[in-house]
Design an enzyme around this catalytic site. Structure first.
Site, PDB file in Angstrom:
ATOM      1  N   LYS A  22       0.915  -1.298   0.067  1.00 38.74           N
ATOM      2  CA  LYS A  22       0.116  -0.343   0.164  1.00 38.74           C
ATOM      3  C   LYS A  22       1.094   1.030  -0.032  1.00 38.74           C
ATOM      4  CE  LYS A  22      -1.727   1.577   3.823  1.00 38.74           C
ATOM      5  NZ  LYS A  22      -1.425   2.685   4.551  1.00 38.74           N
ATOM      6  N   ASN A  23       2.057   1.282   0.895  1.00 38.86           N
ATOM      7  CA  ASN A  23       2.789   2.491   0.681  1.00 38.86           C
ATOM      8  C   ASN A  23       3.500   3.095  -0.337  1.00 38.86           C
ATOM      9  OD1 ASN A  23       1.507   3.055   2.768  1.00 38.86           O
ATOM     10  ND2 ASN A  23       3.012   2.390   4.598  1.00 38.86           N
ATOM     11  N   CYS A 117      -4.632  12.106  12.411  1.00 41.96           N
ATOM     12  CA  CYS A 117      -5.803  11.174  12.028  1.00 41.96           C
ATOM     13  C   CYS A 117      -5.254  10.689  13.801  1.00 41.96           C
ATOM     14  CB  CYS A 117      -4.773  10.422  11.256  1.00 41.96           C
ATOM     15  SG  CYS A 117      -3.306   9.181  11.639  1.00 41.96           S
ATOM     16  N   ARG A 122       0.448  14.537  12.354  1.00 44.31           N
ATOM     17  CA  ARG A 122       1.103  14.630  11.228  1.00 44.31           C
ATOM     18  C   ARG A 122       1.461  15.812  10.627  1.00 44.31           C
ATOM     19  NH1 ARG A 122      -1.421   8.586   9.490  1.00 44.31           N
ATOM     20  NH2 ARG A 122       0.731   8.644   8.390  1.00 44.31           N
ATOM     21  N   ASP A 305       5.112   1.300  11.863  1.00 46.96           N
ATOM     22  CA  ASP A 305       3.681   0.119  11.589  1.00 46.96           C
ATOM     23  C   ASP A 305       3.766  -1.534  12.088  1.00 46.96           C
ATOM     24  OD1 ASP A 305       3.001   2.504  10.046  1.00 46.96           O
ATOM     25  OD2 ASP A 305       3.164   1.846   8.390  1.00 46.96           O
ATOM     26  N   ARG A 397      -8.183  -0.989   5.215  1.00 50.08           N
ATOM     27  CA  ARG A 397      -7.087   0.182   3.987  1.00 50.08           C
ATOM     28  C   ARG A 397      -5.781  -0.587   4.170  1.00 50.08           C
ATOM     29  NH1 ARG A 397      -5.698   4.482   8.222  1.00 50.08           N
ATOM     30  NH2 ARG A 397      -4.647   4.535   5.760  1.00 50.08           N
TER      31      ARG A 397
HETATM   32  C1  UD1 Z   1       4.486   7.097   6.254  1.00 49.24           C
HETATM   33  C2  UD1 Z   1       3.787   5.388   6.027  1.00 49.24           C
HETATM   34  C3  UD1 Z   1       3.023   5.615   7.546  1.00 49.24           C
HETATM   35  C4  UD1 Z   1       4.295   4.859   8.505  1.00 49.24           C
HETATM   36  C5  UD1 Z   1       5.215   6.459   8.136  1.00 49.24           C
HETATM   37  C6  UD1 Z   1       6.436   6.615   9.384  1.00 49.24           C
HETATM   38  C7  UD1 Z   1       2.873   6.167   3.908  1.00 49.24           C
HETATM   39  C8  UD1 Z   1       1.407   5.955   3.143  1.00 49.24           C
HETATM   40  N1  UD1 Z   1       2.206   6.153   5.389  1.00 49.24           N
HETATM   41  O1  UD1 Z   1       3.520   8.345   6.734  1.00 49.24           O
HETATM   42  O2  UD1 Z   1       2.076   4.156   7.552  1.00 49.24           O
HETATM   43  O3  UD1 Z   1       3.440   4.964   9.798  1.00 49.24           O
HETATM   44  O4  UD1 Z   1       5.519   6.694   6.719  1.00 49.24           O
HETATM   45  O5  UD1 Z   1       6.864   4.718   9.203  1.00 49.24           O
HETATM   46  O6  UD1 Z   1       3.764   5.619   3.616  1.00 49.24           O
HETATM   47  N2  UD1 Z   1       6.787  14.723  10.429  1.00 49.24           N
HETATM   48  C9  UD1 Z   1       6.565  16.364  10.353  1.00 49.24           C
HETATM   49  N3  UD1 Z   1       6.590  17.045   9.729  1.00 49.24           N
HETATM   50  C10 UD1 Z   1       6.107  16.437   8.318  1.00 49.24           C
HETATM   51  C11 UD1 Z   1       5.986  15.447   7.857  1.00 49.24           C
HETATM   52  C12 UD1 Z   1       6.318  14.318   9.371  1.00 49.24           C
HETATM   53  O7  UD1 Z   1       6.128  16.466  11.455  1.00 49.24           O
HETATM   54  O8  UD1 Z   1       6.366  17.292   7.813  1.00 49.24           O
HETATM   55  C13 UD1 Z   1       6.674  14.414  11.411  1.00 49.24           C
HETATM   56  C14 UD1 Z   1       5.310  13.500  11.386  1.00 49.24           C
HETATM   57  O9  UD1 Z   1       4.189  13.440  12.147  1.00 49.24           O
HETATM   58  C15 UD1 Z   1       5.358  12.042  11.929  1.00 49.24           C
HETATM   59  C16 UD1 Z   1       7.181  11.708  11.608  1.00 49.24           C
HETATM   60  O10 UD1 Z   1       7.475  13.106  11.155  1.00 49.24           O
HETATM   61  O11 UD1 Z   1       5.513  12.332  14.093  1.00 49.24           O
HETATM   62  C17 UD1 Z   1       7.073  10.939  10.400  1.00 49.24           C
HETATM   63  O12 UD1 Z   1       5.916  10.632   9.340  1.00 49.24           O
HETATM   64  P1  UD1 Z   1       6.573  10.587   7.889  1.00 49.24           P
HETATM   65  O13 UD1 Z   1       7.693   9.837   7.715  1.00 49.24           O
HETATM   66  O14 UD1 Z   1       6.114  11.242   7.194  1.00 49.24           O
HETATM   67  O15 UD1 Z   1       5.417   9.770   7.952  1.00 49.24           O
HETATM   68  P2  UD1 Z   1       4.432   9.645   6.903  1.00 49.24           P
HETATM   69  O16 UD1 Z   1       4.923   9.519   5.326  1.00 49.24           O
HETATM   70  O17 UD1 Z   1       2.786  10.559   7.425  1.00 49.24           O
END
Ligand code: UD1
Length: 420
Positions: A22-23, A117, A122, A305, A397
């Site tokens: 999925k990711n 969420c 996030r 995850d 999902r």
């Molecule tokens: C992706 C995965 C999710 C997984 C996560 C961490 C997808 C669709 N989802 O989510 O399943 O749990 O990686 O391995 O691929 N953050 C900020 N600012 C930003 C972006 C992120 O502060 O602009 C923080 C987030 O709030 C979180 C942390 O960084 O606490 C990690 O987030 P991130 O690595 O971006 O995860 P996702 O891409 O949302």
């Protein structure tokens, strides 16, 4: 409302096949926006999130067709809009992946902010800062992130944190930028390499994906092509934990064990037997598992995850285990549900301390988020008696036909649709 019903406590064994990731599929489908030629994707998981991102693409003018259960064709040759619709984006935060490719192709993008969420706030500040560094003017207007640029110009971007989504969005934005972009402190998750491999198949020039330093040499345009999505390492990991707690052996087919080293090392430490081959692993355990400690970290550290699913194993392991969650601020909602099944868990700030019990007992529980839902399925399978899991749209999902596949391992598991 659909529910999963489980009569647990049976040893499980057999073979289970892992779906496409999925990711990886979600950013790759968004990446289709970058090409004006036909793109065909195979090994796409049959999940609601995939349908949602395909609808986002349709809504901006891209032809998206599901030609079979796991195969999609896209044609983004026509005129497309820079504006993603709120009604779709609000249902899935991964819709924000369209921002980078829209900005790259149209030099403008308007995408509703995805919001938080259940597991955390996030924010997307790291994505937006990167777009600015590439030369875009970014603002927030009426709940939307708006980016406009005369041109995007390659530069050196250092991420404050190795965000998976920001790394992917910025790779896509930089793919059609002028000159060379380097992303430092990039996320190293295998899904990032899959996205880069997909874009390179279409003619992009991306090197270093999977390492902390990714170099993207901008190209004028991308061509078409066909790409097969990588197997889902989190699904594979979930089934590996199942093999360890339900005795096994469970053969997990169509996975890359090299993507699961942090998990399989822990399962071995807990006393499970994990055999691996090129594209499979076999998980089993002769005795009750032993306690262990984990801390979630960006890849190649232990994946956030997978923490809920491993916590289920810790609940019935011998001794006291701990889970420290460093990625998301609110990812312990499964703890109260596991406790309803007899688990003995205390939370101290970002650490859960799990005192292993001999048995869990079946109970009505909720899938509070996607991976927490998977943890409840594992708990129900290992518990004595009857478990009913509600809110299973979260599980849908991320896991294609989970009930059908697990029942083939000998489990007493069914799904019912209740109409009230
Ligand atoms: C992706 C995965 C999710 C997984 C996560 C961490 C997808 C669709 N989802 O989510 O399943 O749990 O990686 O391995 O691929 N953050 C900020 N600012 C930003 C972006 C992120 O502060 O602009 C923080 C987030 O709030 C979180 C942390 O960084 O606490 C990690 O987030 P991130 O690595 O971006 O995860 P996702 O891409 O949302």
């Amino acid at each position: 409302m659909a529910k999963i019903l489980i009569d647990g406590g049976k040893p499980l064994s057999g073979t289970i096949k892992v779906s496409g990731a999925k990711n990886a599929a979600l950013p790759i489908i968004a990446g289709v926006i970058l090409s004006t030629k036909p793109v065909k994707l195979t090994n796409v998981p049959a999940l609601n999130d995939v349908i949602t991102i395909s609808k986002v693409l349709s809504s901006i003018g891209i032809k998206a067709s599901r030609v079979s259960n796991n195969c999609y064709e896209f044609d983004a040759s026509g005129q497309i809009s820079e504006e993603a619709p709120y009604e779709l984006v609000k249902t899935m935060r991964a819709s924000f992946f369209v921002m980078g490719p829209l900005l790259a192709r149209l030099k403008k993008a308007r995408v509703p902010l995805p919001g938080g969420c259940a597991i955390g706030v996030r924010p997307v500040n790291i994505h937006l800062k990167g777009f600015e560094e590439l030369g875009a003017k970014v603002s927030i207007e009426n709940g939307c992130a708006v980016a406009v640029a005369d041109r995007l110009v390659g530069t050196k971007i250092h991420l404050d944190f190795p965000s998976v989504g920001a790394t992917e969005n910025l790779i896509m934005a930089a793919t059609l930028a002028e000159g060379e972009t380097t992303i430092e402190n990039a996320a190293q998750e295998p899904e990032i390499s899959d996205l880069a491999d997909f874009l390179n198949t279409l003619g992009a020039k991306i090197k270093g994906a999977g390492s902390p330093s990714i170099v993207i040499e901008g190209v004028k345009e991308l061509g078409g092509g066909e790409y097969s999505i990588m197997p889902d390492r989190i699904e594979a990991g979930t089934f590996a934990v199942l093999g360890a707690i339900a005795k096994g052996p469970i053969r997990v087919e169509n996975c890359d064990p090299n993507h699961l080293l942090a998990l399989t090392a822990k399962l071995r430490e807990m006393g499970a037997t994990i055999e691996t081959g090129d594209n499979y692993l076999i998980a089993s355990a002769d005795e009750r598992l032993k306690a262990t400690d984990i801390k979630t970290l960006p890849y190649p550290g232990f994946p956030t995850d997978m923490q809920a699913q491993l916590m289920t194993a810790m609940c019935v392991a011998n001794g006291t285990s701990s889970v420290t969650e460093t990625i998301f601020e609110n990812r312990f909602m499964h703890v109260s549900e596991l406790s309803r099944m007899g688990a003995n868990i205390n939370i101290h700030e970002r650490t859960a301390v799990i005192h292993g019990v001999e048995n869990l007992n079946g109970a009505p529980v909720e899938a509070t988020d996607l991976r927490a839902g998977a943890a409840m399925v594992l708990a129900g399978l290992v518990a004595n008696g009857h478990t009913e899991i509600s809110q299973i749209y979260h599980i849908d999902r991320g896991y294609e036909d989970l009930v059908g596949r697990i029942s083939k391992l000998g489990a007493n598991i069914t799904r019912i649709e209740e109409y009230k």
